[in-house]
Write a protein that holds these residues in place. Sequence first.
Motif, PDB file in Angstrom:
ATOM      1  N   MET A  97       0.866  -1.088  -0.021  1.00 38.55           N
ATOM      2  CA  MET A  97      -0.081  -0.177  -0.073  1.00 38.55           C
ATOM      3  C   MET A  97       1.045   1.088   0.041  1.00 38.55           C
ATOM      4  N   ALA A  98       0.370   2.163  -0.886  1.00 38.58           N
ATOM      5  CA  ALA A  98       1.259   3.267  -0.909  1.00 38.58           C
ATOM      6  C   ALA A  98       0.709   4.344   0.280  1.00 38.58           C
ATOM      7  N   THR A  99       1.988   5.187   0.662  1.00 45.82           N
ATOM      8  CA  THR A  99       1.728   6.027   1.660  1.00 45.82           C
ATOM      9  C   THR A  99       0.848   7.386   0.885  1.00 45.82           C
ATOM     10  N   PRO A 100       0.301   7.818   1.515  1.00 46.47           N
ATOM     11  CA  PRO A 100      -0.615   9.217   1.380  1.00 46.47           C
ATOM     12  C   PRO A 100       0.429  10.208   1.322  1.00 46.47           C
ATOM     13  N   ASP A 101       0.221  11.087  -0.027  1.00 47.92           N
ATOM     14  CA  ASP A 101       0.985  12.106  -0.156  1.00 47.92           C
ATOM     15  C   ASP A 101       0.609  13.230   1.151  1.00 47.92           C
ATOM     16  N   PRO A 102       1.817  13.712   1.771  1.00 44.56           N
ATOM     17  CA  PRO A 102       1.406  14.689   2.787  1.00 44.56           C
ATOM     18  C   PRO A 102       1.174  16.168   2.143  1.00 44.56           C
ATOM     19  N   GLY A 103       1.431  16.393   1.242  1.00 42.55           N
ATOM     20  CA  GLY A 103       0.730  17.742   0.375  1.00 42.55           C
ATOM     21  C   GLY A 103       2.078  18.680   0.276  1.00 42.55           C
ATOM     22  N   VAL A 104       1.828  19.851   0.281  1.00 44.11           N
ATOM     23  CA  VAL A 104       2.878  20.950   0.246  1.00 44.11           C
ATOM     24  C   VAL A 104       2.783  21.809   1.584  1.00 44.11           C
ATOM     25  N   TYR A 105       3.791  21.999   2.213  1.00 38.11           N
ATOM     26  CA  TYR A 105       3.677  22.560   3.124  1.00 38.11           C
ATOM     27  C   TYR A 105       4.597  24.110   3.036  1.00 38.11           C
ATOM     28  N   ILE A 106       3.888  25.156   3.213  1.00 38.21           N
ATOM     29  CA  ILE A 106       4.115  26.701   3.114  1.00 38.21           C
ATOM     30  C   ILE A 106       4.189  27.010   4.483  1.00 38.21           C
ATOM     31  N   SER A 107       5.551  27.551   4.890  1.00 43.69           N
ATOM     32  CA  SER A 107       5.974  28.307   6.046  1.00 43.69           C
ATOM     33  C   SER A 107       5.050  29.567   6.107  1.00 43.69           C
ATOM     34  N   SER A 108       5.150  30.164   7.281  1.00 46.08           N
ATOM     35  CA  SER A 108       4.569  31.350   7.452  1.00 46.08           C
ATOM     36  C   SER A 108       5.608  32.473   7.034  1.00 46.08           C
ATOM     37  N   ALA A 109       6.844  32.222   6.891  1.00 48.50           N
ATOM     38  CA  ALA A 109       7.558  33.240   6.203  1.00 48.50           C
ATOM     39  C   ALA A 109       7.510  33.131   4.941  1.00 48.50           C
TER      40      ALA A 109
END
Length: 86
Positions: A1-13
Amino acid sequence: MATPDPGVYISSAQMYQEVRDLAQTVSRIESKIDGILDETKDIRADIADHELRIRTLERARWPLPTIGVLAGVAGAATGAFALFVR
């Protein structure tokens, strides 16, 4: 089973920098639009001046054909009078 994509993280900065860049871009666009509006005001003033001068020339020109017609009628009347007096 494939791991789900965690998505894109955009920092506050990163978000803050993008908002600042967007604000600067909007400011540049506003200054350009203000310049364009100033130029169109000048163009409108020039058009109004040209319109006034054209109207003045048109008003000054209308008597010429009228004077020509009156001179022609006066000449024809004088010729007719001279013809019938004899």
